[in-house]
Design a protein around this motif. Structure first.
Motif: not given
Lengths: 110, 112
Positions: B49-53, B66-67, B73-77
């Motif tokens: 995931f980079y640059n919001n995609e 889905s991510v 700050s957060n990144f979810t799966l």
């Protein structure tokens, strides 16, 4: 198909008994080869990145080397705290993903 | 030393339930990843995931996954409808330059 094979699967050493772990790889254009250490129930901990054949890197008792087909992780005079699974991974050019091997489980006995 | 933080460390869920795994990447990193490791097997790439995609995903990462980066700050799966075979350790990782990742300690997902 890009792939990584590590040997041996498991290695038992006496404290102070030096040895080497092997990582053979095939990849369509190597961007980098990575060594990680993984303790039980934990995530991989970064050790080294190697980019081109002939490159070597060292950290304490560990030394990683790279050829066009394989990499070695040499462990000199290991200590019990070096016991862990050592993972090798490759990244091809134009891809984000790392392809991991199954790892070598190292046990060092006092 | 900066680290990638994952919560929870262990999650048990019933088959068919939705589950969200959470990660806080290192603050100045730009690339984010999810990997998984089924017990006794290799660490496998799921998604980057980079640059919001999503920039790359594996065959494993089907429509059930889905991510999201809901804030700075957060990144979810998210797994929408869990299956028994989704039981694994899930590792989040981050990187400043799309190599030389730092991995988190993982979330052990058990589907019953």
């Amino acid at each position: 198909e890009d792939q990584v094979t590590q040997s041996p699967e498991a290695l038992r050493l006496q404290e102070g008994e030096s040895s080497s772990l092997n990582c053979s790889y095939t990849v369509s254009g190597l961007r980098g080869l990575f060594w990680y250490r993984q303790d039980p129930g934990k995530g991989p901990e970064f050790l080294f990145t190697l980019y081109s054949a002939g490159e070597e890197k060292e950290k304490e008792r560990l030394k990683a080397t790279l050829t066009k087909k394989e990499s070695f992780l040499h462990i000199t005079a290991p200590k019990p705290e070096d016991s862990a699974t050592y993972l090798c991974a490759v990244q091809a050019r134009n891809t984000d993903k790392l392809i991991f091997g199954t790892g070598t489980r190292l046990q060092v006995f006092p | 030393e900066p680290e990638v933080t994952q919560t929870p460390s262990h999650q048990v869920t019933q088959m068919g339930q939705e589950v969200i795994l959470r990660c806080v990447p290192i603050s100045n990193h730009l690339y984010f990843y999810w990997y998984r490791q089924i017990l006794g097997q290799k660490v496998e790439f799921l998604v980057s995931f980079y640059n919001n995609e999503i920039s790359e995903k594996s065959e494993i990462f089907d429509d059930q996954f889905s991510v999201e980066r809901p804030d700075g700050s957060n990144f979810t799966l998210k797994i929408r409808s869990t299956k028994l075979e989704d039981s694994a350790m899930y590792f989040c990782a981050s990187s400043p330059e799309n190599y030389g990742y730092t991995f988190g300690s993982g979330t052990r997902l058990t589907v019953v």
